[in-house]
Motif scaffolding. Structure first.
Motif, PDB file in Angstrom:
ATOM      1  N   LEU A 114     -22.678  -1.492 -19.201  1.00 45.78           N
ATOM      2  CA  LEU A 114     -24.071  -1.433 -19.583  1.00 45.78           C
ATOM      3  C   LEU A 114     -24.439  -2.740 -20.266  1.00 45.78           C
TER       4      LEU A 114
ATOM      5  N   TRP B 138     -27.241  -4.804 -22.340  1.00 46.44           N
ATOM      6  CA  TRP B 138     -28.401  -4.530 -23.170  1.00 46.44           C
ATOM      7  C   TRP B 138     -28.965  -5.861 -23.638  1.00 46.44           C
TER       8      TRP B 138
ATOM      9  N   CYS C  33     -25.849  -0.757 -15.400  1.00 46.22           N
ATOM     10  CA  CYS C  33     -27.303  -0.750 -15.575  1.00 46.22           C
ATOM     11  C   CYS C  33     -27.691  -1.706 -16.691  1.00 46.22           C
TER      12      CYS C  33
ATOM     13  N   ILE D  31     -30.446  -2.161 -20.037  1.00 39.84           N
ATOM     14  CA  ILE D  31     -31.543  -1.739 -20.918  1.00 39.84           C
ATOM     15  C   ILE D  31     -32.206  -3.024 -21.398  1.00 39.84           C
ATOM     16  N   ASP D  32     -33.499  -3.147 -21.162  1.00 35.80           N
ATOM     17  CA  ASP D  32     -34.161  -4.394 -21.544  1.00 35.80           C
ATOM     18  C   ASP D  32     -34.721  -4.277 -22.969  1.00 35.80           C
TER      19      ASP D  32
ATOM     20  N   ASP E  56     -36.762  -0.458 -21.316  1.00 33.89           N
ATOM     21  CA  ASP E  56     -36.786  -0.100 -19.896  1.00 33.89           C
ATOM     22  C   ASP E  56     -35.371  -0.161 -19.332  1.00 33.89           C
ATOM     23  N   VAL E  57     -35.057   0.794 -18.458  1.00 32.21           N
ATOM     24  CA  VAL E  57     -33.724   0.862 -17.870  1.00 32.21           C
ATOM     25  C   VAL E  57     -33.802   0.459 -16.405  1.00 32.21           C
ATOM     26  N   TYR E  58     -33.095  -0.609 -16.046  1.00 33.91           N
ATOM     27  CA  TYR E  58     -33.048  -1.098 -14.673  1.00 33.91           C
ATOM     28  C   TYR E  58     -31.659  -0.868 -14.091  1.00 33.91           C
TER      29      TYR E  58
ATOM     30  N   ASN F 133     -37.405   4.741 -19.230  1.00 37.28           N
ATOM     31  CA  ASN F 133     -37.374   4.057 -20.525  1.00 37.28           C
ATOM     32  C   ASN F 133     -36.656   4.916 -21.559  1.00 37.28           C
ATOM     33  N   VAL F 134     -35.895   4.273 -22.417  1.00 39.74           N
ATOM     34  CA  VAL F 134     -35.129   5.020 -23.429  1.00 39.74           C
ATOM     35  C   VAL F 134     -36.052   5.685 -24.451  1.00 39.74           C
TER      36      VAL F 134
ATOM     37  N   PHE G   1     -32.010   7.694 -23.024  1.00 34.24           N
ATOM     38  CA  PHE G   1     -31.237   6.993 -22.012  1.00 34.24           C
ATOM     39  C   PHE G   1     -30.463   7.956 -21.110  1.00 34.24           C
TER      40      PHE G   1
ATOM     41  N   TRP H  14     -30.309   7.878 -17.076  1.00 33.57           N
ATOM     42  CA  TRP H  14     -29.077   7.598 -16.334  1.00 33.57           C
ATOM     43  C   TRP H  14     -28.700   8.764 -15.417  1.00 33.57           C
TER      44      TRP H  14
END
Ligand code: SF4
Ligand code: SF4
Lengths: 408, 121
Positions: free
Chosen positions: A32, A34, A266, A268-269, A273-275, A289-290, A296, A300
């Motif tokens: 992950l 971040w 993945c 987390i920006d 936002d999770v890409y 989005n978390v 999260f 996921w």
């Protein structure tokens, strides 16, 4: 969404190879990344996240702590922290301690500007923290053209500080480009000098990298040399398995030959936002989005996008290629940002199919751009000369995170 | 080619039972199934659909258990006096015992499981 993704069967098999299991995804990511902030004190030309300025919607300290609590519950044992330049966040050192205190180890990527002696000593004393310093050239000349004037001196000073502080296992991270592909032995020598470990990864057309990709991505000849170099030196360098598309040149490179996006990888920006992957910052790969209910974990485990990604590819041109088993069609993000179909060859396909695909692209085609750009608008420290444009450290975990595992 | 996740420490995937032979370097003590074992206290098991992900907080090695029965065996080790009795308790068919011992030997080498300190009766 489903329309652009290759068609796939849906049932997870029982038993079989681990890599086949990974194609169906895991209950929590293994790798992950971040990005803590889009703010950066440099402006590298190939920055994958188009960083520069802070986003006002950045996760607060309390929100970041809540994410860490959740990662602990999901047993995500470490995160790869980047940015932007993570150390620019005033609460960076606090969050580092908070994560480590919650069984979430931290591997972070930095340009080294803030790694003075005191910080280096602090890091050397801390367990569960790994640091990597980004370099794009083994000489100031090559490096500074991409990362900005003085950035080579800054990075090597940080390396000196870490070595002097007795830090173990720190890394020098290099994104392989046309400019530095001939310097691999020099990089190795430089890294050895500091008792560090070399990590080289693939340059992908993400973020600002898309603007310079045509000019900077390694040539076919350089790719072949790189492959030979990896076969000869592979056991002494880390690659994040990012060169698995080169396996189609012959003997498979060791590691996980699989696109891990949304399966084991993945991002987390900074705004939560999770890409699917740090190299796929685009609405099309945005899973959630978390900050939304369920956080999260909900994203996921239940996002539609990730469900779509978690199946083996069964259709498309690459599945008919003799090298598909080791190459698996290459990198999804690289195809996407060069405007190629996701079930076809990688733009750097070593069999040459990528080049013909690029040539056959509709000339009218506008390649997809990320909707995000936090690039500096004004002048920055040591503005890179390469394109006179402002960029970022390589991500510590760019890819198939399982490098090194014997997946037999 | 070692990767990010397990930087500096090539972890081995603890294969399915029935995975290939384990080569034991000459200077290493061979795995002894007749003594008490347990999952190392620094190791966490994260359940996954195919088995479990294994993480060692001490040496930061990542590994995998590729079947649920193997996860059950690793977890049960500490409540039994030795490996064979653990396997019996977990209802592992006799014919598969050698494969399980091989898998456990792999885990022992990467310090995912360890000998239990002598227990006073
Ligand atoms: S192959 Fe490309 S898209 Fe897939 S995980 Fe790696 S970098 Fe991301
Ligand atoms: S055609 Fe596809 S699978 Fe074959 S080498 Fe090229 S990218 Fe890899």
């Amino acid at each position: 969404m489903t329309a652009v993704l290759p068609s796939r069967p849906a049932e997870r098999p029982t038993g079989g190879k681990l890599i086949d299991q990974f194609e169906y995804g895991l209950d929590a990511p293994i790798c992950l990344t971040w990005e803590l902030t889009y703010a950066c004190n440099l402006a590298c030309v190939h920055c994958l996240s188009s960083s520069g300025r802070r986003d006002p919607r950045e996760l607060s300290t309390a929100e970041a702590e809540a994410v860490i609590d959740e990662l602990q519950r999901m047993q995500v044992f470490y995160v790869n922290v980047g940015g932007g330049e993570p150390t620019v966040r005033p609460d960076f050192w606090h969050l580092l301690d908070y994560a480590i205190g919650h069984d979430v180890g931290v591997k972070f990527s930095t340009n080294g500007i803030k790694l003075d002696r005191a910080r280096a000593q602090q890091l050397a004393r801390t367990d569960y923290v790994d640091v990597q310093i980004s370099l794009d050239g083994a000489t100031a000349e090559v490096n500074d053209a991409v990362r900005g004037t003085g950035s080579f001196a800054t990075a090597t000073r940080a390396l000196e500080n870490l070595a002097e502080a007795g830090m173990k296992d720190f890394k020098v991270s290099v994104v392989v480009t046309r400019e530095n592909a001939g310097q691999l032995d020099e990089f190795k020598a430089l890294t050895d000098r500091y008792g560090a470990q070399l990590r080289i990864t693939r340059f992908r057309p993400s973020g600002r990298g898309a603007d310079v990709w045509d000019r900077l991505h390694p040539t076919q000849a350089q790719q072949r040399d790189l492959y030979q170099w990896l076969l000869a030196n592979g056991d002494q360098v880390l690659t994040g398995d990012s060169f698995f598309h080169l396996s189609a040149l012959g003997e498979a490179l060791p590691g996980l030959n699989l696109c891990g996006a949304g399966r084991v990888v993945c991002l987390i920006d900074p705004v939560g936002d999770v890409y699917a992957c740090p190299f796929a910052i685009h609405e099309q790969f945005l899973a959630g989005n978390v900050r939304s209910p369920g956080g999260f974990q909900q994203v996921w485990q239940h996002s539609e996008l990730f469900a779509d990604l978690r199946n083996p590819q069964t259709g498309g041109a690459c599945t008919k290629c003799a090298h598909f088993d080791s190459c698996r069609g290459g990198c999804m993000a690289a195809k996407f940002f060069t405007g190629l179909p996701l079930d076809g060859p990688d733009p750097e396909c070593v069999q040459g199919y990528g080049e013909s695909a690029l040539a056959a692209r509709d000339l009218e085609l506008v390649t997809p751009r990320s909707h995000l750009d936090h690039s500096h608008k004004g002048p920055v420290r040591g503005q890179p000369t390469l394109l006179g444009m402002p960029s970022i450290p390589a991500k510590i975990c760019d890819e198939s995170p399982l490098a090194g595992l014997k997946l037999s | 080619m070692r990767g990010v996740l397990i930087d500096g420490s090539p972890a081995s995937a603890a294969g399915q039972p029935a995975a290939g032979a384990v080569t034991i370097p000459a200077d290493e003590v061979p795995f002894d199934p007749s003594v008490p074992w347990r999952k190392s206290p620094s190791v966490a098991l994260r359940p996954e659909p195919f088995g479990a992900l294994v993480y060692h907080f001490g040496n930061r090695k990542l590994s995998f258990l590729k079947s649920k029965p193997l996860v059950a065996v690793v977890t049960a080790l500490e409540s039994h006096p030795d490996v064979p009795s653990t396997l019996v308790a977990c209802e592992v068919p006799e014919a598969q015992h050698p494969a399980y011992v091989t898998a456990l030997a792999t885990l022992a080498r990467s310090q995912m499981i360890q000998r239990r300190p002598e227990e006073s009766a």
